[in-house]
Design a protein around this motif. Sequence first.
Motif, PDB file in Angstrom:
ATOM      1  N   ASN A 172      32.289  32.281  50.342  1.00 47.56           N
ATOM      2  CA  ASN A 172      32.537  32.868  49.030  1.00 47.56           C
ATOM      3  C   ASN A 172      33.486  34.055  49.113  1.00 47.56           C
ATOM      4  OD1 ASN A 172      29.735  31.470  48.761  1.00 47.56           O
ATOM      5  ND2 ASN A 172      30.459  31.778  46.675  1.00 47.56           N
ATOM      6  N   GLN A 173      33.409  34.801  50.199  1.00 53.92           N
ATOM      7  CA  GLN A 173      34.311  35.940  50.368  1.00 53.92           C
ATOM      8  C   GLN A 173      35.759  35.464  50.450  1.00 53.92           C
ATOM      9  OE1 GLN A 173      33.553  38.261  53.909  1.00 53.92           O
ATOM     10  NE2 GLN A 173      35.076  39.798  53.398  1.00 53.92           N
ATOM     11  N   ALA A 174      36.007  34.434  51.265  1.00 51.88           N
ATOM     12  CA  ALA A 174      37.355  33.895  51.371  1.00 51.88           C
ATOM     13  C   ALA A 174      37.796  33.273  50.054  1.00 51.88           C
ATOM     14  CB  ALA A 174      37.417  32.858  52.491  1.00 51.88           C
ATOM     15  N   GLY A 175      36.866  32.583  49.378  1.00 50.18           N
ATOM     16  CA  GLY A 175      37.186  31.970  48.104  1.00 50.18           C
ATOM     17  C   GLY A 175      37.573  32.999  47.055  1.00 50.18           C
ATOM     18  N   ALA A 176      36.860  34.121  47.025  1.00 51.89           N
ATOM     19  CA  ALA A 176      37.185  35.172  46.065  1.00 51.89           C
ATOM     20  C   ALA A 176      38.577  35.737  46.331  1.00 51.89           C
ATOM     21  CB  ALA A 176      36.139  36.278  46.129  1.00 51.89           C
ATOM     22  N   HIS A 177      38.928  35.889  47.601  1.00 51.56           N
ATOM     23  CA  HIS A 177      40.255  36.411  47.963  1.00 51.56           C
ATOM     24  C   HIS A 177      41.346  35.454  47.493  1.00 51.56           C
ATOM     25  CE1 HIS A 177      43.390  38.364  50.377  1.00 51.56           C
ATOM     26  NE2 HIS A 177      43.749  37.149  50.734  1.00 51.56           N
ATOM     27  N   VAL A 178      41.171  34.174  47.771  1.00 48.02           N
ATOM     28  CA  VAL A 178      42.185  33.184  47.395  1.00 48.02           C
ATOM     29  C   VAL A 178      42.254  33.038  45.871  1.00 48.02           C
ATOM     30  CG1 VAL A 178      42.697  30.708  47.437  1.00 48.02           C
ATOM     31  CG2 VAL A 178      42.200  31.924  49.563  1.00 48.02           C
ATOM     32  N   ALA A 179      41.101  33.010  45.210  1.00 49.11           N
ATOM     33  CA  ALA A 179      41.096  32.868  43.753  1.00 49.11           C
ATOM     34  C   ALA A 179      41.785  34.056  43.087  1.00 49.11           C
ATOM     35  CB  ALA A 179      39.661  32.737  43.244  1.00 49.11           C
ATOM     36  N   ALA A 180      41.567  35.260  43.636  1.00 47.34           N
ATOM     37  CA  ALA A 180      42.217  36.447  43.074  1.00 47.34           C
ATOM     38  C   ALA A 180      43.724  36.365  43.241  1.00 47.34           C
ATOM     39  CB  ALA A 180      41.674  37.703  43.749  1.00 47.34           C
ATOM     40  N   ALA A 181      44.165  35.927  44.433  1.00 51.22           N
ATOM     41  CA  ALA A 181      45.603  35.792  44.674  1.00 51.22           C
ATOM     42  C   ALA A 181      46.206  34.734  43.755  1.00 51.22           C
ATOM     43  CB  ALA A 181      45.855  35.433  46.133  1.00 51.22           C
ATOM     44  N   ALA A 182      45.504  33.608  43.585  1.00 56.03           N
ATOM     45  CA  ALA A 182      45.995  32.549  42.709  1.00 56.03           C
ATOM     46  C   ALA A 182      46.021  33.014  41.254  1.00 56.03           C
ATOM     47  CB  ALA A 182      45.120  31.308  42.852  1.00 56.03           C
ATOM     48  N   GLY A 183      45.013  33.782  40.861  1.00 55.88           N
ATOM     49  CA  GLY A 183      44.978  34.297  39.499  1.00 55.88           C
ATOM     50  C   GLY A 183      46.148  35.224  39.215  1.00 55.88           C
ATOM     51  N   ARG A 184      46.439  36.111  40.154  1.00 46.89           N
ATOM     52  CA  ARG A 184      47.571  37.029  39.960  1.00 46.89           C
ATOM     53  C   ARG A 184      48.887  36.267  39.827  1.00 46.89           C
ATOM     54  NH1 ARG A 184      44.674  40.001  43.859  1.00 46.89           N
ATOM     55  NH2 ARG A 184      45.964  39.136  45.542  1.00 46.89           N
ATOM     56  N   ALA A 185      48.986  35.159  40.585  1.00 47.05           N
ATOM     57  CA  ALA A 185      50.224  34.372  40.568  1.00 47.05           C
ATOM     58  C   ALA A 185      50.216  33.274  39.510  1.00 47.05           C
ATOM     59  CB  ALA A 185      50.457  33.753  41.946  1.00 47.05           C
ATOM     60  N   VAL A 186      49.107  33.142  38.787  1.00 51.09           N
ATOM     61  CA  VAL A 186      48.917  32.098  37.778  1.00 51.09           C
ATOM     62  C   VAL A 186      49.180  30.726  38.409  1.00 51.09           C
ATOM     63  CG1 VAL A 186      49.329  31.453  35.383  1.00 51.09           C
ATOM     64  CG2 VAL A 186      49.862  33.769  36.135  1.00 51.09           C
ATOM     65  N   LYS A 187      48.429  30.445  39.472  1.00 43.01           N
ATOM     66  CA  LYS A 187      48.549  29.189  40.199  1.00 43.01           C
ATOM     67  C   LYS A 187      47.249  28.399  40.113  1.00 43.01           C
ATOM     68  CE  LYS A 187      52.632  30.149  42.084  1.00 43.01           C
ATOM     69  NZ  LYS A 187      52.808  30.523  43.496  1.00 43.01           N
ATOM     70  N   LYS A 188      47.375  27.103  40.141  1.00 42.22           N
ATOM     71  CA  LYS A 188      46.218  26.205  40.218  1.00 42.22           C
ATOM     72  C   LYS A 188      45.457  26.477  41.512  1.00 42.22           C
ATOM     73  CE  LYS A 188      43.959  22.117  39.834  1.00 42.22           C
ATOM     74  NZ  LYS A 188      43.270  21.512  38.705  1.00 42.22           N
ATOM     75  N   SER A 189      44.124  26.521  41.435  1.00 43.45           N
ATOM     76  CA  SER A 189      43.317  26.669  42.649  1.00 43.45           C
ATOM     77  C   SER A 189      42.087  25.782  42.559  1.00 43.45           C
ATOM     78  CB  SER A 189      42.891  28.123  42.872  1.00 43.45           C
ATOM     79  OG  SER A 189      42.098  28.601  41.802  1.00 43.45           O
ATOM     80  N   VAL A 190      41.656  25.286  43.710  1.00 43.59           N
ATOM     81  CA  VAL A 190      40.441  24.489  43.837  1.00 43.59           C
ATOM     82  C   VAL A 190      39.617  25.115  44.955  1.00 43.59           C
ATOM     83  CG1 VAL A 190      39.485  22.247  44.499  1.00 43.59           C
ATOM     84  CG2 VAL A 190      41.482  22.353  43.007  1.00 43.59           C
ATOM     85  N   LEU A 191      38.350  25.385  44.682  1.00 42.53           N
ATOM     86  CA  LEU A 191      37.486  26.040  45.665  1.00 42.53           C
ATOM     87  C   LEU A 191      36.240  25.206  45.910  1.00 42.53           C
ATOM     88  CD1 LEU A 191      37.520  29.733  44.349  1.00 42.53           C
ATOM     89  CD2 LEU A 191      39.070  28.684  46.011  1.00 42.53           C
ATOM     90  N   GLU A 192      35.949  24.941  47.175  1.00 40.94           N
ATOM     91  CA  GLU A 192      34.672  24.337  47.573  1.00 40.94           C
ATOM     92  C   GLU A 192      34.015  25.339  48.495  1.00 40.94           C
ATOM     93  OE1 GLU A 192      31.846  23.152  49.515  1.00 40.94           O
ATOM     94  OE2 GLU A 192      33.153  21.794  50.632  1.00 40.94           O
ATOM     95  N   LEU A 193      32.983  26.014  47.977  1.00 44.01           N
ATOM     96  CA  LEU A 193      32.415  27.162  48.678  1.00 44.01           C
ATOM     97  C   LEU A 193      31.024  26.835  49.223  1.00 44.01           C
ATOM     98  CD1 LEU A 193      33.684  29.849  46.133  1.00 44.01           C
ATOM     99  CD2 LEU A 193      34.823  28.960  48.176  1.00 44.01           C
ATOM    100  N   GLY A 194      30.186  27.822  49.316  1.00 46.45           N
ATOM    101  CA  GLY A 194      28.898  27.628  49.956  1.00 46.45           C
ATOM    102  C   GLY A 194      27.930  26.788  49.141  1.00 46.45           C
ATOM    103  N   GLY A 195      26.820  26.481  49.758  1.00 47.04           N
ATOM    104  CA  GLY A 195      25.780  25.717  49.094  1.00 47.04           C
ATOM    105  C   GLY A 195      24.412  26.061  49.643  1.00 47.04           C
ATOM    106  N   SER A 196      23.414  25.988  48.798  1.00 44.84           N
ATOM    107  CA  SER A 196      22.028  26.160  49.228  1.00 44.84           C
ATOM    108  C   SER A 196      21.208  25.114  48.487  1.00 44.84           C
ATOM    109  CB  SER A 196      21.524  27.577  48.926  1.00 44.84           C
ATOM    110  OG  SER A 196      20.243  27.784  49.500  1.00 44.84           O
ATOM    111  N   ASP A 197      21.503  23.856  48.807  1.00 44.12           N
ATOM    112  CA  ASP A 197      20.997  22.730  48.023  1.00 44.12           C
ATOM    113  C   ASP A 197      19.482  22.618  48.051  1.00 44.12           C
ATOM    114  OD1 ASP A 197      23.668  22.247  47.735  1.00 44.12           O
ATOM    115  OD2 ASP A 197      23.618  20.196  48.484  1.00 44.12           O
ATOM    116  N   PRO A 198      18.869  22.402  46.885  1.00 39.61           N
ATOM    117  CA  PRO A 198      17.427  22.142  46.842  1.00 39.61           C
ATOM    118  C   PRO A 198      17.127  20.670  47.138  1.00 39.61           C
ATOM    119  CG  PRO A 198      18.304  22.185  44.626  1.00 39.61           C
ATOM    120  CD  PRO A 198      19.456  22.525  45.541  1.00 39.61           C
TER     121      PRO A 198
END
Length: 459
Positions: free
Chosen positions: A213-239
């Motif tokens: 999630n930390q890496a995802g937040a960094h990339v999403a923030a960079a993509a947001g600033r640049a107004v770029k498409k982003s896809v994130l597959e982050l952590g899971g704690s599946d029940p």
Amino acid sequence: MQEIITVNPANGTELYRYRPMTNAEIEDRLTAAAAAHADWRRVDVRRRCEVLSEVARLLRAKQEQLARLAVAEMGKPIAEARAEVEKCAWVCDYYAAEAPRALADDIVEAVGSRSWISYEALGIVLAVMPWNFPFWQVFRFAAPALAAGNAVLLKHSPNVSGCAVAVQEVFIEAGLPAGLFTTLLIAEAEVPETVSRLVSDERIAAVTLTGSNQAGAHVAAAAGRAVKKSVLELGGSDPFVVLDDADIENAVTGAVASRFVNSGQSCLAAKRFLVHWSLLDTFSERFAEAVGRLQVGDPMDPATRIGPLARADLAAALHKQVEAAIRAGARALVGGGLMDRGPAWYAPTVLADVTPDMPVMTEETFGPVAAVIPFEDDEDAVRLANLTPYGLGASVWSRNEERALALGRKIQSGALFVNAVVASDPRLPFGGVKHSGYGRELGTAGAREFTNVRTVVVT
């Protein structure tokens, strides 16, 4: 610039040293990708898919070589490594057959006009990928992205640099034009700044990340600033929800298969086992017995089910979570600690007497540790299942499919499996909600994820 060094986690021996690329070399790769994409996007989709078919053939021909490389670099048991390579060939075959249909124009009837929807390549896709499935994580996005006419720049995890280089070699050998798939070797300390710089470059059209999630937040923030498409597959704690009418033998078999695949290092593995109080003792006992029988050993042995974790620091972090749970009152029915095989080895563990506030429930556990917690009724099961910031997958076990579906629909997740272990399949979209990310890979959705969905109207 510090070298990138790969290490065998099973015994700590050094495997290989890689010289990181300079900024000038990265710029050269980016320029080449832009030029290659300008031609590739004009190639007929069927021709692009012929390359994927050849990639699939080469993956099967090189299966043993590639599987052994994954074992050496991140400790995956050899049987699972072979299966991973085969699954990569499968996803290439799937998109070779499916992409021409998925990317074809959709004709739309509109009054007084001729109109359709086209799916057009975006450009260069920057990918930041993790180590736990070093081949599958790459091919599941790269196959559809390339079929759609995009180019790919891959920044893989440093500890699987050999796998990253091998993927590029397979694409080149299959006949993919130079520059369309490029592995970037970046020194770890330089990754945040380099990724941000690349995302902001106008030649990069989109970015995808699978990771923390930390890496995802960094990339999403960079993509947001640049107004770029982003896809994130982050952590899971599946029940993994076991209702009071579940077939307990099937549930136990599924629990072991789900939690301990890849030595427990999987985002979509079940991690929180929610069991109706009436089955708690029986399920816990049989689960712990089955886990205790898992063969721990040399990951090159086909009989091995549990190998080392990919790095020693991952085992240390997992142990801190287990220790915190035990201090708070949890009991280890089996395992519960580091093993004397080396610093990356962790014993397969089942924890009982777990409460919702323990780290093994509130955080993602990435390794061979399962937490079992009871629930009172269906409403309580839903409450506990949703008591997490993650929403990747969920499984519900019951002899009554409709009851299981009704309960499962109330769980927030990107995937719901009934009486089955959550798994990815090239034919089905994959992704999460909440802190597990956004966007979809695989299936028709994955074929179109990195395209411009363009409306065309002719009056």
